[in-house]
Write a protein that holds these residues in place. Structure first.
Motif, mmCIF file in Angstrom:
data_model
loop_
_atom_site.group_PDB
_atom_site.id
_atom_site.type_symbol
_atom_site.label_atom_id
_atom_site.label_comp_id
_atom_site.label_asym_id
_atom_site.label_seq_id
_atom_site.Cartn_x
_atom_site.Cartn_y
_atom_site.Cartn_z
ATOM 1 N N PRO A 172 0.830 -1.210 0.000
ATOM 2 C CA PRO A 172 0.000 0.000 0.000
ATOM 3 C C PRO A 172 0.862 1.258 0.000
ATOM 4 O O PRO A 172 1.951 1.281 0.567
ATOM 5 C CB PRO A 172 -0.791 -0.123 1.311
ATOM 6 N N THR A 173 0.375 2.304 -0.671
ATOM 7 C CA THR A 173 1.064 3.586 -0.671
ATOM 8 C C THR A 173 0.061 4.696 -0.397
ATOM 9 O O THR A 173 -1.066 4.657 -0.901
ATOM 10 C CB THR A 173 1.785 3.855 -2.008
ATOM 11 N N SER A 174 0.468 5.666 0.386
ATOM 12 C CA SER A 174 -0.378 6.816 0.671
ATOM 13 C C SER A 174 -0.154 7.943 -0.322
ATOM 14 O O SER A 174 -1.048 8.744 -0.571
ATOM 15 C CB SER A 174 -0.109 7.314 2.093
ATOM 16 N N LEU A 175 1.042 8.002 -0.913
ATOM 17 C CA LEU A 175 1.408 9.105 -1.803
ATOM 18 C C LEU A 175 1.265 8.753 -3.274
ATOM 19 O O LEU A 175 1.495 9.598 -4.133
ATOM 20 C CB LEU A 175 2.866 9.522 -1.540
ATOM 21 N N GLY A 176 0.869 7.515 -3.586
ATOM 22 C CA GLY A 176 1.011 7.036 -4.948
ATOM 23 C C GLY A 176 -0.145 7.244 -5.900
ATOM 24 O O GLY A 176 0.003 7.010 -7.096
ATOM 25 N N TRP A 177 -1.332 7.660 -5.408
ATOM 26 C CA TRP A 177 -2.449 7.806 -6.336
ATOM 27 C C TRP A 177 -2.088 8.796 -7.431
ATOM 28 O O TRP A 177 -1.489 9.826 -7.158
ATOM 29 C CB TRP A 177 -3.697 8.294 -5.583
ATOM 30 N N PRO A 178 -2.386 8.512 -8.743
ATOM 31 C CA PRO A 178 -3.280 7.464 -9.261
ATOM 32 C C PRO A 178 -2.579 6.187 -9.717
ATOM 33 O O PRO A 178 -3.169 5.375 -10.391
ATOM 34 C CB PRO A 178 -3.900 8.170 -10.470
ATOM 35 N N HIS A 179 -1.317 6.014 -9.363
ATOM 36 C CA HIS A 179 -0.558 4.899 -9.917
ATOM 37 C C HIS A 179 -0.890 3.568 -9.241
ATOM 38 O O HIS A 179 -0.947 3.492 -8.009
ATOM 39 C CB HIS A 179 0.940 5.162 -9.770
ATOM 40 N N VAL A 180 -1.105 2.540 -10.054
ATOM 41 C CA VAL A 180 -1.145 1.156 -9.593
ATOM 42 C C VAL A 180 -0.032 0.457 -10.357
ATOM 43 O O VAL A 180 -0.105 0.314 -11.583
ATOM 44 C CB VAL A 180 -2.498 0.476 -9.882
ATOM 45 N N MET A 181 1.026 0.067 -9.651
ATOM 46 C CA MET A 181 2.215 -0.446 -10.336
ATOM 47 C C MET A 181 2.407 -1.929 -10.074
ATOM 48 O O MET A 181 2.149 -2.406 -8.963
ATOM 49 C CB MET A 181 3.447 0.353 -9.902
ATOM 50 N N VAL A 182 2.851 -2.621 -11.110
ATOM 51 C CA VAL A 182 3.068 -4.061 -11.019
ATOM 52 C C VAL A 182 4.531 -4.356 -11.311
ATOM 53 O O VAL A 182 5.023 -4.058 -12.404
ATOM 54 C CB VAL A 182 2.182 -4.829 -12.018
ATOM 55 N N GLY A 210 12.460 -13.124 -13.026
ATOM 56 C CA GLY A 210 13.271 -13.630 -11.932
ATOM 57 C C GLY A 210 13.007 -12.971 -10.590
ATOM 58 O O GLY A 210 13.547 -13.413 -9.571
ATOM 59 N N TRP A 211 12.189 -11.901 -10.567
ATOM 60 C CA TRP A 211 11.871 -11.212 -9.310
ATOM 61 C C TRP A 211 10.485 -11.627 -8.837
ATOM 62 O O TRP A 211 9.643 -12.075 -9.630
ATOM 63 C CB TRP A 211 11.911 -9.697 -9.495
ATOM 64 N N GLN A 212 10.252 -11.475 -7.541
ATOM 65 C CA GLN A 212 8.942 -11.760 -6.970
ATOM 66 C C GLN A 212 7.932 -10.716 -7.441
ATOM 67 O O GLN A 212 8.206 -9.514 -7.378
ATOM 68 C CB GLN A 212 9.034 -11.720 -5.441
ATOM 69 N N PRO A 213 6.755 -11.133 -7.936
ATOM 70 C CA PRO A 213 5.743 -10.151 -8.347
ATOM 71 C C PRO A 213 5.254 -9.325 -7.156
ATOM 72 O O PRO A 213 5.134 -9.831 -6.039
ATOM 73 C CB PRO A 213 4.617 -11.015 -8.918
ATOM 74 N N ALA A 214 4.985 -8.060 -7.422
ATOM 75 C CA ALA A 214 4.463 -7.178 -6.379
ATOM 76 C C ALA A 214 3.536 -6.153 -7.020
ATOM 77 O O ALA A 214 3.772 -5.717 -8.151
ATOM 78 C CB ALA A 214 5.603 -6.478 -5.640
ATOM 79 N N ILE A 215 2.486 -5.795 -6.294
ATOM 80 C CA ILE A 215 1.543 -4.762 -6.739
ATOM 81 C C ILE A 215 1.565 -3.639 -5.718
ATOM 82 O O ILE A 215 1.296 -3.863 -4.538
ATOM 83 C CB ILE A 215 0.116 -5.321 -6.876
ATOM 84 N N THR A 216 1.910 -2.439 -6.165
ATOM 85 C CA THR A 216 1.867 -1.256 -5.307
ATOM 86 C C THR A 216 0.606 -0.484 -5.645
ATOM 87 O O THR A 216 0.390 -0.120 -6.812
ATOM 88 C CB THR A 216 3.111 -0.377 -5.526
#
Length: 367
Positions: free
Chosen positions: A246-256, A261-267
């Motif tokens: 989760p991010t408080s400063l990141g709107w409107p971005h949803v990043m994948v 070779g890296w672990q998937p992550a959704i911010t």
């Protein structure tokens, strides 16, 4: 278009929701460099920029391409740790220790993504070991600017020195402004992480992802998470895990994060950060619907008052079936509403949808 994460065989215990101070610092640096992406943070960005020490401001300019367009995967080192099951650290110091666990090659390739526009979704040869790839990286960096070329040359000549420089930069940002930000947003992020964790345990991943963002969805049948974005990518959790940040400063971005070779992550932005744009498909439908001159003229009428199909046909000198076809396109795009008034059906422009169209477009392309 979308980014897909294949989670076939992923057990629930390897899905974690964890705030990341380093990712939040990346978001803060992005907002400082591109305040237009985050209109709600413009006052804060102006205030922080005015207080920066000149030497720190100069060092931030040296590598702002690592976070200006979005932020580099160097801000998510947990994803590159061997085993692909690590989670973000609780403090910046812990996250910087995770960054130290990355190999020079991992750090260099992550840093070169925005320096040289290297391909993100393929495991190319390393510029540290292949001279042709090295020269190509320098050419691409020079095409983007002298700052990028200078940074890339330093990075390829002495990765440990640049890594030490980056760590010091992060520590100085924490002292200058980020410690105060993290103290303010960390409770909100921790509360959101607990809430999403409870949804995972009680109602399952599909419900948790729906709460993360309407742009994120799970197809239970195929075992694939789809993130609605104006880009195409694919990765898989394999024997690793999945991290939601989760991010408080990141709107409107949803990043994948879907680096090979890296672990998937959704911010994702926490709830209440801002309004949610329609899907990419719906946005395209609206833009296409308004691209036709007849439909533009119909909108002019329908913005002022409700009209029947016959009234619109008379006003525009067209047949009722022709008008109906154009109205059908506008209705499918969610730009008009139709209400029955006795024997008549009246159409009217959906003004809130049209008012939001510009900001929806910006959010769609930035998401």
């Amino acid at each position: 278009m979308s980014v897909c994460i294949d989670i076939t065989g992923l057990p629930p215990e390897r899905i974690r929701v964890v705030p990341s101070p380093l990712a939040e610092l990346g978001m803060a640096l992005h907002a400082l460099s591109e305040p237009g992406h985050h209109p709600g943070l413009q006052g804060w960005a102006t205030s922080v920029t005015a207080r920066l020490r000149p030497d720190l401001a100069d060092r931030l300019c040296e590598a702002d391409f690592l976070w200006r367009t979005t932020f580099s995967d160097v801000f998510a080192p947990f994803a590159g740790v061997p085993g692909r099951r690590a989670v973000p650290g609780a403090t910046l110091a812990e996250e910087l220790d995770l960054l130290d666990e990355l190999t020079d090659e991992q750090f260099v390739l992550a840093a070169l993504e925005f320096t040289c526009q290297f391909r993100y979704d393929t495991a190319d040869a390393s510029p540290l070991h292949d001279e042709a790839v090295r020269q190509r990286a320098l050419e691409l960096a020079l095409a983007r600017g002298t700052l990028q070329e200078r940074f890339t040359r330093r990075l390829l000549q002495d990765p440990p020195a640049v890594r030490a420089w980056f760590r010091q930069l992060v520590e100085d940002c924490e002292e200058a402004f980020f410690a105060d930000i993290w103290a303010r947003v960390q409770p909100q992020l921790a509360a959101d992480a607990r809430h999403k964790g409870e949804l995972l345990r009680r109602k399952g991943l599909a419900e948790a992802l729906a709460a993360v963002s309407p742009a994120v969805a799970l197809d239970d049948g195929s075992g694939v998470i789809t993130v609605d974005k104006l880009t195409v990518g694919r990765t898989a959790t394999g024997d690793g895990g999945l991290v939601l940040v989760p991010t408080s400063l990141g709107w409107p971005h949803v990043m994948v994060l879907h680096r090979p070779g890296w672990q998937p992550a959704i911010t994702y932005p926490v709830s209440g950060s801002g309004p949610q744009a329609p899907s990419v498909e719906q946005l395209a439908l609206r833009l296409e619907a308004l691209a036709h001159p007849v439909r533009m003229r119909l909108c002019r009428h329908l913005a002022r008052a409700p009209y029947t199909t016959s009234e619109l046909a008379d006003a525009h000198g067209m047949s009722a079936p022709e008008i109906s076809r154009h109205l059908g396109v506008l209705k499918k795009a969610g730009l008009i509403t139709t209400r029955r008034r006795g024997r008549y059906a009246q159409h009217q422009l959906e003004l809130p949808a049209v008012v939001r169209l510009g900001s929806d477009f910006i959010e769609g392309v930035l998401r």
